[in-house]
Design a protein around this motif. Structure first.
Motif, PDB file in Angstrom:
ATOM      1  N   VAL A 181       0.846  -1.193   0.000  1.00  0.00           N
ATOM      2  CA  VAL A 181       0.000   0.000   0.000  1.00  0.00           C
ATOM      3  C   VAL A 181       0.883   1.245   0.000  1.00  0.00           C
ATOM      4  N   LEU A 182       0.726   2.066  -1.016  1.00  0.00           N
ATOM      5  CA  LEU A 182       1.544   3.274  -1.142  1.00  0.00           C
ATOM      6  C   LEU A 182       0.730   4.548  -1.003  1.00  0.00           C
ATOM      7  N   SER A 183      -0.563   4.425  -0.895  1.00  0.00           N
ATOM      8  CA  SER A 183      -1.435   5.590  -0.830  1.00  0.00           C
ATOM      9  C   SER A 183      -1.067   6.493   0.340  1.00  0.00           C
ATOM     10  N   ARG A 184      -0.922   7.789   0.040  1.00  0.00           N
ATOM     11  CA  ARG A 184      -0.614   8.825   1.018  1.00  0.00           C
ATOM     12  C   ARG A 184       0.746   8.610   1.693  1.00  0.00           C
ATOM     13  N   ARG A 185       1.576   7.764   1.101  1.00  0.00           N
ATOM     14  CA  ARG A 185       2.928   7.556   1.621  1.00  0.00           C
ATOM     15  C   ARG A 185       3.931   8.274   0.729  1.00  0.00           C
ATOM     16  N   CYS A 186       5.044   8.647   1.339  1.00  0.00           N
ATOM     17  CA  CYS A 186       6.154   9.188   0.550  1.00  0.00           C
ATOM     18  C   CYS A 186       7.022   8.002   0.134  1.00  0.00           C
ATOM     19  N   VAL A 187       7.042   7.724  -1.159  1.00  0.00           N
ATOM     20  CA  VAL A 187       7.734   6.549  -1.684  1.00  0.00           C
ATOM     21  C   VAL A 187       9.177   6.918  -2.025  1.00  0.00           C
ATOM     22  N   TYR A 212       7.291   3.208 -10.879  1.00  0.00           N
ATOM     23  CA  TYR A 212       6.917   4.631 -10.849  1.00  0.00           C
ATOM     24  C   TYR A 212       5.421   4.789 -11.092  1.00  0.00           C
ATOM     25  N   GLN A 213       4.884   4.067 -12.081  1.00  0.00           N
ATOM     26  CA  GLN A 213       3.454   4.119 -12.376  1.00  0.00           C
ATOM     27  C   GLN A 213       2.624   3.568 -11.224  1.00  0.00           C
ATOM     28  N   LYS A 214       3.140   2.556 -10.552  1.00  0.00           N
ATOM     29  CA  LYS A 214       2.442   1.992  -9.387  1.00  0.00           C
ATOM     30  C   LYS A 214       2.243   3.051  -8.310  1.00  0.00           C
ATOM     31  N   ALA A 215       3.290   3.840  -8.050  1.00  0.00           N
ATOM     32  CA  ALA A 215       3.188   4.911  -7.045  1.00  0.00           C
ATOM     33  C   ALA A 215       2.165   5.954  -7.470  1.00  0.00           C
ATOM     34  N   LEU A 216       2.119   6.284  -8.764  1.00  0.00           N
ATOM     35  CA  LEU A 216       1.162   7.280  -9.249  1.00  0.00           C
ATOM     36  C   LEU A 216      -0.267   6.744  -9.189  1.00  0.00           C
ATOM     37  N   ARG A 217      -0.453   5.472  -9.579  1.00  0.00           N
ATOM     38  CA  ARG A 217      -1.796   4.878  -9.575  1.00  0.00           C
ATOM     39  C   ARG A 217      -2.373   4.817  -8.175  1.00  0.00           C
ATOM     40  N   GLN A 218      -1.519   4.539  -7.194  1.00  0.00           N
ATOM     41  CA  GLN A 218      -2.004   4.417  -5.819  1.00  0.00           C
ATOM     42  C   GLN A 218      -2.057   5.763  -5.094  1.00  0.00           C
ATOM     43  N   SER A 219      -1.853   6.849  -5.841  1.00  0.00           N
ATOM     44  CA  SER A 219      -1.916   8.198  -5.262  1.00  0.00           C
ATOM     45  C   SER A 219      -0.972   8.347  -4.076  1.00  0.00           C
ATOM     46  N   ALA A 220       0.281   8.041  -4.304  1.00  0.00           N
ATOM     47  CA  ALA A 220       1.289   8.241  -3.261  1.00  0.00           C
ATOM     48  C   ALA A 220       1.358   9.715  -2.887  1.00  0.00           C
ATOM     49  N   GLY A 221       1.773   9.987  -1.652  1.00  0.00           N
ATOM     50  CA  GLY A 221       1.884  11.374  -1.219  1.00  0.00           C
ATOM     51  C   GLY A 221       2.975  12.107  -1.973  1.00  0.00           C
ATOM     52  N   ALA A 222       4.049  11.399  -2.301  1.00  0.00           N
ATOM     53  CA  ALA A 222       5.166  11.954  -3.062  1.00  0.00           C
ATOM     54  C   ALA A 222       6.072  10.812  -3.474  1.00  0.00           C
ATOM     55  N   VAL A 223       6.936  11.076  -4.441  1.00  0.00           N
ATOM     56  CA  VAL A 223       7.960  10.115  -4.856  1.00  0.00           C
ATOM     57  C   VAL A 223       9.306  10.806  -4.759  1.00  0.00           C
ATOM     58  N   THR A 231       4.053  12.447 -18.668  1.00  0.00           N
ATOM     59  CA  THR A 231       2.981  11.893 -17.834  1.00  0.00           C
ATOM     60  C   THR A 231       2.451  12.955 -16.876  1.00  0.00           C
ATOM     61  N   GLU A 232       1.197  13.300 -17.021  1.00  0.00           N
ATOM     62  CA  GLU A 232       0.573  14.254 -16.091  1.00  0.00           C
ATOM     63  C   GLU A 232       0.259  13.563 -14.774  1.00  0.00           C
ATOM     64  N   THR A 233       0.563  14.219 -13.670  1.00  0.00           N
ATOM     65  CA  THR A 233       0.282  13.652 -12.359  1.00  0.00           C
ATOM     66  C   THR A 233       0.177  14.767 -11.326  1.00  0.00           C
ATOM     67  N   ILE A 234      -0.632  14.529 -10.309  1.00  0.00           N
ATOM     68  CA  ILE A 234      -0.707  15.484  -9.201  1.00  0.00           C
ATOM     69  C   ILE A 234       0.265  15.083  -8.085  1.00  0.00           C
ATOM     70  N   VAL A 235       0.938  13.944  -8.259  1.00  0.00           N
ATOM     71  CA  VAL A 235       1.902  13.486  -7.252  1.00  0.00           C
ATOM     72  C   VAL A 235       3.228  14.218  -7.461  1.00  0.00           C
ATOM     73  N   PRO A 236       3.718  14.931  -6.447  1.00  0.00           N
ATOM     74  CA  PRO A 236       5.011  15.603  -6.608  1.00  0.00           C
ATOM     75  C   PRO A 236       6.150  14.589  -6.667  1.00  0.00           C
ATOM     76  N   VAL A 237       7.091  14.815  -7.585  1.00  0.00           N
ATOM     77  CA  VAL A 237       8.233  13.926  -7.763  1.00  0.00           C
ATOM     78  C   VAL A 237       9.506  14.717  -7.480  1.00  0.00           C
ATOM     79  N   TYR A 238      10.311  14.207  -6.562  1.00  0.00           N
ATOM     80  CA  TYR A 238      11.540  14.891  -6.157  1.00  0.00           C
ATOM     81  C   TYR A 238      12.749  14.040  -6.516  1.00  0.00           C
ATOM     82  N   PHE A 239      13.841  14.713  -6.857  1.00  0.00           N
ATOM     83  CA  PHE A 239      15.121  14.053  -7.067  1.00  0.00           C
ATOM     84  C   PHE A 239      16.089  14.593  -6.031  1.00  0.00           C
TER      85      PHE A 239
END
Length: 486
Positions: free
Chosen positions: A5-11, A23-34, A63-71
């Motif tokens: 379960v990745l929902s609302r988690r920072c992955v 990466y798509q799995k984290a986006l599909r499950q609406s992760a808090g951030a990646v 890929t459009e997403t509302i999940v923020p992605v950080y490097f």
């Protein structure tokens, strides 16, 4: 990423663990951030992992997403967080429910917090380009050779876009060619009958905006420009730091007898005679105006009916390393610079028609290509991100390039381009770099179990006190003295 379960988690994932499916799995499950952890020295990464990520970067950008992605670049603290998080996630697969419960209750968790403001469009951003020239000798209407390289870099994370090969190599080569030919043009015996115009363009990764404006300024808004007169050809230098191939990209094959055709033949001659390990070829691709972006920089000149080419070790404009944060190495630049310098000199001094053999080397001894200087320029360029939205007109990148051009060339000038406010071709945004704080926390179940334990403890105390009170009352009755009856 191993958690179910990745929902609302920072992955959190390291580059070696990264895949587009994960990466798509984290986006599909609406992760808090990646958060993707990159090694400090990306040149040490296995080439297959680097190539895989390069090929995935365009997909991530598209890929459009509302999940923020950080490097983030790895360090001891970040790797410690990653290790502890990985251990916690792995324990979820334990066969014992009790073990899972105990481990979940006692493990450390982390709350990741960023405090950056909402990203917004930057107004009045100026992209800066630079030009300089070496005037030929022998007449008024001399032919002009234009040498062009764009200096900006591009990648999925602007602050990590260093662009060693694309296009630090092209800029370094242009500066070295300016140095070599400025020395030749110093002496009367080697002062050639060609004007040499050098242009370092900005906004190359945004459809060559700096080149577009420069052409408009020179062809539409002035009556005196070298671009309006006798242009022999325009040679764009793009991604020339690696590989054993060299491709001359053209929109229209040059006709025999022209200066453009002479350049093609001289490149073939020098490659075969002096650098046989280099496979040289011409790649023909027509300009497709229906595309959103042009393939190569020479197409900007081709649209304005100027004869132009792009030299690159890449066979196609779609190659992933042209727009990647993994572009950190440039190892064949010196050889390629020698090959191109020799070919240009043979065109400028008409050496083939004069009977000079193909293996004749012009740039030798005191006039040879300076490998250390080439390497130091690339090192300087790749020591800082050069994404177009980070390099403003006051940037040290622009001022240092201007200084080097001024050292070798005459009439060095700046050119600026800003987006049209009514119908902008490009829009830059701020908040490209943020600070993330990690707070060590216990999981919610820990608080629940702690509350239960405290309640149980208080309950035991309460029952003990109650029991003690009853016992005390009984004992008092037994031990109290009897009173007289009246």
């Amino acid at each position: 990423m191993s958690a179910e379960v990745l929902s609302r988690r920072c992955v959190i994932m390291r580059l070696v663990d990264f895949s587009y499916e994960r990466y798509q799995k984290a986006l599909r499950q609406s992760a808090g951030a990646v958060v993707i952890i990159l090694p400090k020295n990306m040149s040490t990464m296995p080439q297959d992992i680097v190539q895989q990520f390069m090929e995935l970067e365009p997909e991530m950008l598209a890929t459009e997403t509302i999940v923020p992605v950080y490097f983030a670049l790895e360090d001891d603290e970040l790797l410690s967080i990653y290790t502890q998080t990985l251990t916690t996630s792995s324990s979820q697969g334990s066969s014992s429910a009790a073990e899972v419960l105990i481990h979940t209750a006692t493990a450390n968790g982390f709350q990741m917090v960023t405090s950056g403001a909402q990203s917004k469009a930057v107004s009045d951003w100026a992209i800066t380009s630079l030009e300089g020239r070496l005037a030929g000798t022998g007449g008024e209407d001399l032919p002009t050779i234009v040498l062009v390289a764009h200096y900006d870099s591009f990648g999925v994370a602007p602050w990590l876009s260093y662009g060693a090969d694309s296009n630090g190599s092209g800029v370094s080569m242009l500066l070295e060619l300016a140095r070599l030919f400025s020395r030749l043009y110093t002496y009367k015996r080697t002062h050639a009958g060609y004007n040499l115009l050098f242009f370092v363009s900005g906004g190359g990764k945004f459809n060559y905006q700096g080149t577009k404006r420069w052409l408009e300024d020179n062809l539409d808004h002035t009556d005196s420009s070298l671009l309006q007169d006798n242009v022999a050809f325009v040679l764009c230098l793009d991604t020339l730091g690696n590989g054993d191939s060299l491709h001359l990209h053209v929109s229209k094959p040059p006709k025999e007898g022209t200066t453009q055709y002479a350049l093609l033949k001289e490149l073939e001659t020098v490659a075969s005679s002096q650098y046989p390990e280099v496979k040289f070829s011409m790649v023909h691709k027509k300009i497709n105006l229906a595309d959103d972006t042009l393939a190569w920089e020479h197409e900007r000149f081709g649209i304005r009916r100027l004869p132009a080419f792009t030299l690159s070790h890449l066979n196609s404009h779609r190659e992933a390393q042209r727009s990647s944060i993994m572009d950190v190495r440039s190892v064949k630049l010196s050889r390629n610079t020698k090959l191109i310098a020799e070919s240009l000199a043979r065109v400028i001094y008409n050496l083939t028609e004069k009977g000079a053999p193909g293996d004749l080397q012009i740039f030798t001894e005191q006039m040879q290509v300076q490998e250390e200087q080439l390497s130091s320029v690339v090192d300087w360029l790749t020591a800082q991100p050069r994404a177009a939205q980070l390099v403003d007109k006051d940037s040290s990148v622009v001022s240092t390039l201007e200084y080097h051009l001024g050292h070798y060339l005459k009439d060095v000038r700046r050119h600026y381009v800003k987006a049209d406010k009514r119908d902008p071709e490009f829009v830059f945004y701020d908040q490209l770099k943020q600070t993330m704080n990690a707070y060590r926390v216990k999981p919610a179940i820990f608080d629940l179990l702690l509350a239960v334990c405290i309640a149980a403890y208080l309950g035991v105390i309460y029952l003990a006190i109650q029991h003690f009170g009853v016992l005390y009352s009984v004992v008092r009755r037994i031990t109290a003295p009897k009173t007289k009856q009246h």
